[in-house]
Structure formats: structure tokens, C-alpha cells
Write a protein that holds these residues in place. Structure first.
Motif, short mmCIF file in Angstrom:
data_model
loop_
_atom_site.label_atom_id
_atom_site.label_comp_id
_atom_site.label_asym_id
_atom_site.label_seq_id
_atom_site.Cartn_x
_atom_site.Cartn_y
_atom_site.Cartn_z
N GLY A 69 0.79 -1.23 0.00
CA GLY A 69 0.00 0.00 0.00
C GLY A 69 0.82 1.27 0.00
O GLY A 69 0.31 2.35 0.32
N CYS A 70 2.10 1.17 -0.35
CA CYS A 70 3.00 2.33 -0.32
C CYS A 70 3.25 2.87 -1.72
O CYS A 70 2.78 2.32 -2.71
N GLN A 71 4.03 3.94 -1.79
CA GLN A 71 4.37 4.58 -3.05
C GLN A 71 5.86 4.36 -3.34
O GLN A 71 6.63 3.97 -2.46
N ILE A 72 6.25 4.66 -4.59
CA ILE A 72 7.63 4.43 -5.00
C ILE A 72 8.14 5.62 -5.80
O ILE A 72 7.40 6.22 -6.59
N GLU A 73 9.41 5.96 -5.59
CA GLU A 73 10.09 7.02 -6.34
C GLU A 73 11.48 6.53 -6.70
O GLU A 73 12.25 6.14 -5.82
N PHE A 74 11.81 6.54 -7.99
CA PHE A 74 13.13 6.09 -8.43
C PHE A 74 14.08 7.29 -8.52
O PHE A 74 13.73 8.34 -9.05
N VAL A 75 15.29 7.09 -7.98
CA VAL A 75 16.31 8.14 -7.97
C VAL A 75 17.56 7.59 -8.65
O VAL A 75 18.11 6.57 -8.23
#
Length: 260
Positions: free
Chosen positions: A56-62
Motif C-alpha cells: 500500500g506504499c508509493q515508489i520514487e526512483f532516484v
């Protein structure tokens, strides 16, 4: 009554929702991490997306080079690195998820030449006056790490800035072999048009399983456990088996079918 409802909602929120956005270190490494116009994809990326979505979380690619990514995990500047091999020193700073795929590290050579270098261990190969190229910052197992420390063999290791550069050196006879992940090496060789001209030495540098490496500094243990539970559920699914089979087919079978 309304206060009771509020208390129940707060109690249930951690189980059914997640207000955390996982910052994930990434660098182009097909077929595991692939940058497309729509965003990041690839085998490892898709597995992680499913695990994070299931939690249920979000993701951000760096976009971060691997060596810097390890430092950022330690200080909590990023939350997750993919395709991580377990070491005791790394475990001091991060959690390791359930392993999600196998990793084979081998030595890529020009086709027909690997049988010229019989070996039961890595030193046997280096003792035959062979020069290997390796990607800077990569980890290829304990045996290779010991070789890199040896003054006797250091001059026989060339550090390339990318896998493409290492394979190009091999094809132009500047080195005798390339230490690389087998699946990634086959994928990159086909992409460069060399797939019919390479093979792997039968001696493997390393065979292990890889995990997601999660920062202890930025991710609470309870949240890591939630993510890992979601990953475990996905690894038992038919969707995971289909995804893995699809990528193996694309990389291994298409490579074998490439014209020489």
C-alpha cells in the motif's frame, strides 16, 4: 461515538494503508533496470513495484550510481537498493528482504576460446596470463574480491565505466574476458550485436541470490516487515512465475537463437 470511530480508523491504518514513499536507487542495467519513455521497468523493478504496491506504499526512483547508493543507504538518503548480495558489513546498515531471484556471475569470452583456459578456481585463470575487464564498483563474489587485493594480479584487471565498454574492449581484443552477471551480459551482448560471438567460461565466479536492501536509517523495522510480507506473497504467485519466465526467455533463448 465519533471518537471511537476515529480511534479504530487510526488503529487500522497501518494494516491497510501506507503514507511512505520509498526512494529507490537505480542505474540503467538491462534487463533488471530499464529506462523507457514511460519510466523505469525491468525484471527487478517490476518485482519491487508489486511488493510496494501490495504494502500500500508509493515508489520514487532516484538515479544514483551503485557505489554511491550504498553510502546513501547507510545514511538514510535513499530507502532501497535492488539486486543486493548479502554481506555482514552491509547488514549493519540495512535489512535484506527475502531473496527474489538467482544471480550467476561468470566470465564472458570470445566464442570458442573458453576451453583454452581450464580452471578449478579463479587463480588458475589469472595464472594463464589472462586480462579481465570488470565494471567499476560491481561485486562479483568473495573470490574475485580477494583477487582484486592481490598485488600479483591487480595489473591484470581493467576497470570499465560500463558493461557496454567492457564488452566492446573484449570484442576488439583489448582484454581476454569480462567478469559480468550472466543474464545482464547476454542481454547487453545481444543489444550491441555481439551475441553470436561470445560464450561464458564454465567456471562461475559466484552463484547466489539477490535481495532488496532497505535502509535501517530511514525505514522502520515494522515497515520493512510489511514490505517483505508483501514481497513473499508476490513470490508465491503465478504472476511472479510468469514474469520470471518471460525475462529468462527473452534473455537466454533469444541469445541462443541469434545468428552467428
Amino acid at each position: 461515538m465519533k471518537y471511537l470511530i476515529l480511534l479504530i480508523s487510526l488503529w487500522l491504518a497501518p494494516a491497510y494503508g501506507c503514507d511512505h514513499t520509498f526512494k529507490v536507487s537505480i542505474d540503467s542495467w538491462p534487463p533488471f533496470f530499464v529506462k523507457e519513455q514511460e519510466g523505469w521497468t525491468g525484471l527487478d523493478v517490476e518485482i519491487l513495484k508489486q511488493a510496494i504496491a501490495g504494502a500500500g506504499c508509493q515508489i520514487e526512483f532516484v538515479y544514483i550510481p551503485p557505489r554511491r547508493g550504498l553510502k546513501y543507504i547507510a545514511i538514510g538518503k535513499i530507502d532501497i537498493m535492488m539486486a543486493a548480495s548479502y554481506t555482514k558489513s552491509r547488514a549493519e546498515f540495512g535489512y535484506f528482504s527475502t531473496p527474489y531471484r538467482d544471480e550467476l556471475i561468470g566470465i564472458m569470452m570470445p566464442k570458442g576460446l573458453s576451453n583454452l583456459y581450464p580452471a578449478n578456481r579463479l587463480t588458475d585463470i589469472f595464472n594463464q596470463d589472462i586480462y579481465l575487464s570488470t565494471q567499476r564498483g560491481a561485486w562479483y563474489g568473495d573470490e574475485f574480491e580477494e583477487i582484486k587485493k592481490s598485488l600479483r594480479f591487480q595489473s591484470k584487471i581493467h576497470y570499465a565505466n560500463s558493461e557496454a565498454q567492457a564488452i566492446d574492449l573484449l570484442m576488439h581484443q583489448r582484454v581476454d574476458g569480462v567478469a559480468t552477471d550472466v543474464m545482464a551480459g547476454l542481454f547487453k551482448a545481444r543489444e550491441l550485436g555481439f551475441s553470436g560471438n561470445i560464450e561464458f567460461h564454465p567456471y562461475l565466479l559466484n552463484s547466489s541470490k539477490v535481495s532488496f536492501y532497505v535502509s535501517k536509517k530511514s525505514v522502520p523495522e515494522a515497515l520493512f516487515n510489511k514490505l517483505n510480507d508483501s514481497l513473499n506473497n508476490y513470490l508465491e504467485s503465478d504472476e511472479y512465475k510468469a514474469l520470471l519466465s518471460s525475462y529468462l526467455s527473452k534473455t537466454l533463448f533469444q541469445n541462443a537463437a541469434s545468428p552467428e
